[in-house]
Design a protein around this motif. Structure first.
Motif, PDB file in Angstrom:
ATOM      1  N   CYS A  46       0.826  -1.373   0.174  1.00 26.57           N
ATOM      2  CA  CYS A  46       0.189   0.126   0.222  1.00 26.57           C
ATOM      3  C   CYS A  46       0.792   0.988   0.024  1.00 26.57           C
ATOM      4  O   CYS A  46      -0.307   2.308   0.034  1.00 26.57           O
ATOM      5  N   GLY A  47       2.414   1.478   0.084  1.00 26.00           N
ATOM      6  CA  GLY A  47       2.965   2.208  -0.371  1.00 26.00           C
ATOM      7  C   GLY A  47       4.185   2.677   1.377  1.00 26.00           C
ATOM      8  O   GLY A  47       4.152   1.668   1.957  1.00 26.00           O
ATOM      9  N   VAL A  48       5.118   2.955   0.680  1.00 22.82           N
ATOM     10  CA  VAL A  48       6.419   3.700   1.399  1.00 22.82           C
ATOM     11  C   VAL A  48       6.586   5.316   1.908  1.00 22.82           C
ATOM     12  O   VAL A  48       6.751   5.468  -0.024  1.00 22.82           O
ATOM     13  N   VAL A  49       5.914   5.622   2.878  1.00 21.17           N
ATOM     14  CA  VAL A  49       5.787   7.061   2.297  1.00 21.17           C
ATOM     15  C   VAL A  49       6.805   8.053   2.897  1.00 21.17           C
ATOM     16  O   VAL A  49       6.300   8.035   4.581  1.00 21.17           O
ATOM     17  N   ALA A  50       7.438   8.500   2.623  1.00 23.44           N
ATOM     18  CA  ALA A  50       8.572   9.211   3.199  1.00 23.44           C
ATOM     19  C   ALA A  50       7.841  10.656   4.267  1.00 23.44           C
ATOM     20  O   ALA A  50       7.033  11.088   3.811  1.00 23.44           O
ATOM     21  N   LEU A  51       8.383  11.141   4.522  1.00 22.71           N
ATOM     22  CA  LEU A  51       8.138  12.435   5.658  1.00 22.71           C
ATOM     23  C   LEU A  51       8.156  13.958   4.344  1.00 22.71           C
ATOM     24  O   LEU A  51       8.383  13.452   3.781  1.00 22.71           O
ATOM     25  N   GLY A  52       6.600  14.224   4.691  1.00 28.98           N
ATOM     26  CA  GLY A  52       6.043  15.457   4.297  1.00 28.98           C
ATOM     27  C   GLY A  52       5.648  14.702   3.051  1.00 28.98           C
ATOM     28  O   GLY A  52       4.857  15.996   2.540  1.00 28.98           O
ATOM     29  N   GLU A  53       5.358  13.571   2.596  1.00 30.42           N
ATOM     30  CA  GLU A  53       4.549  12.899   0.971  1.00 30.42           C
ATOM     31  C   GLU A  53       2.759  13.001   2.273  1.00 30.42           C
ATOM     32  O   GLU A  53       2.914  12.662   3.054  1.00 30.42           O
ATOM     33  N   PRO A  54       2.500  12.832   0.680  1.00 32.41           N
ATOM     34  CA  PRO A  54       1.032  12.640   1.600  1.00 32.41           C
ATOM     35  C   PRO A  54       1.082  11.307   1.463  1.00 32.41           C
ATOM     36  O   PRO A  54       0.973  10.246   1.152  1.00 32.41           O
ATOM     37  N   ARG A  55      -0.018  10.799   2.900  1.00 39.65           N
ATOM     38  CA  ARG A  55       0.263   9.549   2.925  1.00 39.65           C
ATOM     39  C   ARG A  55      -1.879   9.018   2.477  1.00 39.65           C
ATOM     40  O   ARG A  55      -2.226   8.308   2.657  1.00 39.65           O
ATOM     41  N   GLY A  56      -2.250   9.820   1.680  1.00 40.28           N
ATOM     42  CA  GLY A  56      -3.819   9.797   2.330  1.00 40.28           C
ATOM     43  C   GLY A  56      -4.263   8.190   1.505  1.00 40.28           C
ATOM     44  O   GLY A  56      -4.928   7.517   2.140  1.00 40.28           O
ATOM     45  N   ALA A  57      -3.380   8.547   0.691  1.00 41.59           N
ATOM     46  CA  ALA A  57      -3.117   7.159  -0.962  1.00 41.59           C
ATOM     47  C   ALA A  57      -3.311   5.171   0.189  1.00 41.59           C
ATOM     48  O   ALA A  57      -3.530   4.922  -0.190  1.00 41.59           O
ATOM     49  N   ALA A  58      -1.702   5.924   0.814  1.00 38.14           N
ATOM     50  CA  ALA A  58      -1.617   4.640   1.405  1.00 38.14           C
ATOM     51  C   ALA A  58      -2.254   4.083   2.487  1.00 38.14           C
ATOM     52  O   ALA A  58      -3.232   3.202   2.744  1.00 38.14           O
ATOM     53  N   PHE A  59      -3.240   4.927   3.319  1.00 41.41           N
ATOM     54  CA  PHE A  59      -3.982   4.725   4.702  1.00 41.41           C
ATOM     55  C   PHE A  59      -4.968   4.060   4.025  1.00 41.41           C
ATOM     56  O   PHE A  59      -6.033   3.197   4.359  1.00 41.41           O
ATOM     57  N   SER A  60      -5.746   5.167   2.534  1.00 42.28           N
ATOM     58  CA  SER A  60      -6.812   3.995   2.500  1.00 42.28           C
ATOM     59  C   SER A  60      -7.071   2.727   1.363  1.00 42.28           C
ATOM     60  O   SER A  60      -7.858   2.562   1.443  1.00 42.28           O
ATOM     61  N   CYS A  61      -5.846   2.324   0.681  1.00 40.96           N
ATOM     62  CA  CYS A  61      -5.345   1.498   0.225  1.00 40.96           C
ATOM     63  C   CYS A  61      -4.980   0.646   1.921  1.00 40.96           C
ATOM     64  O   CYS A  61      -5.619  -0.626   1.739  1.00 40.96           O
ATOM     65  N   GLY A  62      -4.718   0.310   2.998  1.00 44.02           N
ATOM     66  CA  GLY A  62      -4.950  -0.036   3.505  1.00 44.02           C
ATOM     67  C   GLY A  62      -6.097  -0.484   4.469  1.00 44.02           C
ATOM     68  O   GLY A  62      -6.602  -1.462   4.978  1.00 44.02           O
ATOM     69  N   ARG A  63      -6.802   0.431   4.816  1.00 44.92           N
ATOM     70  CA  ARG A  63      -8.018   0.919   4.952  1.00 44.92           C
ATOM     71  C   ARG A  63      -9.115  -0.792   4.164  1.00 44.92           C
ATOM     72  O   ARG A  63      -9.686  -1.081   4.163  1.00 44.92           O
ATOM     73  N   ALA A  64      -8.905  -0.282   3.361  1.00 45.78           N
ATOM     74  CA  ALA A  64     -10.427  -1.350   1.829  1.00 45.78           C
ATOM     75  C   ALA A  64      -9.531  -2.464   1.995  1.00 45.78           C
ATOM     76  O   ALA A  64      -9.882  -3.244   1.987  1.00 45.78           O
ATOM     77  N   ALA A  65      -7.905  -2.240   2.179  1.00 48.10           N
ATOM     78  CA  ALA A  65      -7.538  -4.049   2.339  1.00 48.10           C
ATOM     79  C   ALA A  65      -8.301  -4.679   3.657  1.00 48.10           C
ATOM     80  O   ALA A  65      -8.919  -5.758   3.984  1.00 48.10           O
ATOM     81  N   LEU A  66      -8.583  -4.080   5.213  1.00 44.03           N
ATOM     82  CA  LEU A  66      -8.706  -4.237   6.111  1.00 44.03           C
ATOM     83  C   LEU A  66     -10.175  -4.195   5.796  1.00 44.03           C
ATOM     84  O   LEU A  66     -10.356  -5.658   6.139  1.00 44.03           O
ATOM     85  N   ASP A  67     -10.781  -3.630   5.531  1.00 44.35           N
ATOM     86  CA  ASP A  67     -12.284  -4.031   5.204  1.00 44.35           C
ATOM     87  C   ASP A  67     -12.360  -4.824   4.071  1.00 44.35           C
ATOM     88  O   ASP A  67     -13.455  -5.459   4.702  1.00 44.35           O
ATOM     89  N   GLU A  68     -12.059  -6.001   3.240  1.00 44.13           N
ATOM     90  CA  GLU A  68     -11.891  -6.238   2.029  1.00 44.13           C
ATOM     91  C   GLU A  68     -11.038  -8.230   3.067  1.00 44.13           C
ATOM     92  O   GLU A  68     -11.423  -8.649   2.179  1.00 44.13           O
ATOM     93  N   GLY A  69     -11.021  -7.659   3.817  1.00 46.94           N
ATOM     94  CA  GLY A  69      -9.493  -8.734   4.587  1.00 46.94           C
ATOM     95  C   GLY A  69      -8.921  -9.200   3.612  1.00 46.94           C
ATOM     96  O   GLY A  69      -8.225 -10.560   3.470  1.00 46.94           O
ATOM     97  N   ARG A  70      -8.622  -8.482   2.980  1.00 48.27           N
ATOM     98  CA  ARG A  70      -7.097  -8.975   2.086  1.00 48.27           C
ATOM     99  C   ARG A  70      -5.513  -8.249   3.080  1.00 48.27           C
ATOM    100  O   ARG A  70      -5.930  -7.706   3.324  1.00 48.27           O
ATOM    101  N   PRO A  71      -4.538  -9.231   2.021  1.00 54.19           N
ATOM    102  CA  PRO A  71      -3.643  -8.842   2.991  1.00 54.19           C
ATOM    103  C   PRO A  71      -2.458  -7.574   2.843  1.00 54.19           C
ATOM    104  O   PRO A  71      -3.257  -7.326   1.468  1.00 54.19           O
ATOM    105  N   PHE A  72      -1.815  -7.387   3.349  1.00 56.28           N
ATOM    106  CA  PHE A  72      -1.315  -5.752   3.254  1.00 56.28           C
ATOM    107  C   PHE A  72      -0.423  -5.384   3.798  1.00 56.28           C
ATOM    108  O   PHE A  72       0.149  -6.406   4.848  1.00 56.28           O
ATOM    109  N   TRP A  73       0.763  -4.428   3.342  1.00 53.23           N
ATOM    110  CA  TRP A  73       1.675  -4.132   4.019  1.00 53.23           C
ATOM    111  C   TRP A  73       1.992  -2.335   4.173  1.00 53.23           C
ATOM    112  O   TRP A  73       2.018  -2.377   2.159  1.00 53.23           O
TER     113      TRP A  73
END
Length: 99
Positions: A46-73
């Motif tokens: 779901c992403g490797v987010v450097a300091l200062g970079e937007p985190r929204g896409a990585a967190f949305s990906c992780g949340r969607a994976a959690l909701d759907e029961g898919r593995p992620f990191w």
């Protein structure tokens, strides 16, 4: 007086050389591999987010994976005073999580 300064300096040098350096954690690559292995072979990155970079896409990906029961990191860098700090989350197919 000069002799005592030399003795103090010698003591400081010897003492300083016997003190171990600061401990370090695993390398960044080791950390990435640990999370990837913990999440499993088919886990979504779901992403490797450097300091200062937007985190929204990585967190949305992780949340969607959690909701759907898919593995992620994912990994995000956070502010450190004098060090680089990365926080990660891995969730496997069974829903077990590692941070």
């Amino acid at each position: 007086m000069k002799t005592s300064r030399c003795l103090i300096l010698a003591f400081v040098v010897v003492l300083g050389s016997s003190v171990p350096s600061c401990a370090t954690g695993p390398s960044f690559q080791d950390y990435v591999e640990k999370l990837r292995d913990s999440a499993g072979e088919n886990a979504e990155q779901c992403g490797v987010v450097a300091l200062g970079e937007p985190r929204g896409a990585a967190f949305s990906c992780g949340r969607a994976a959690l909701d759907e029961g898919r593995p992620f990191w994912l990994i995000v860098q956070v502010m450190g005073i004098d060090s680089e700090i990365f926080l990660g989350l891995a969730v496997d197919q069974r829903g077990r999580a590692w941070a």
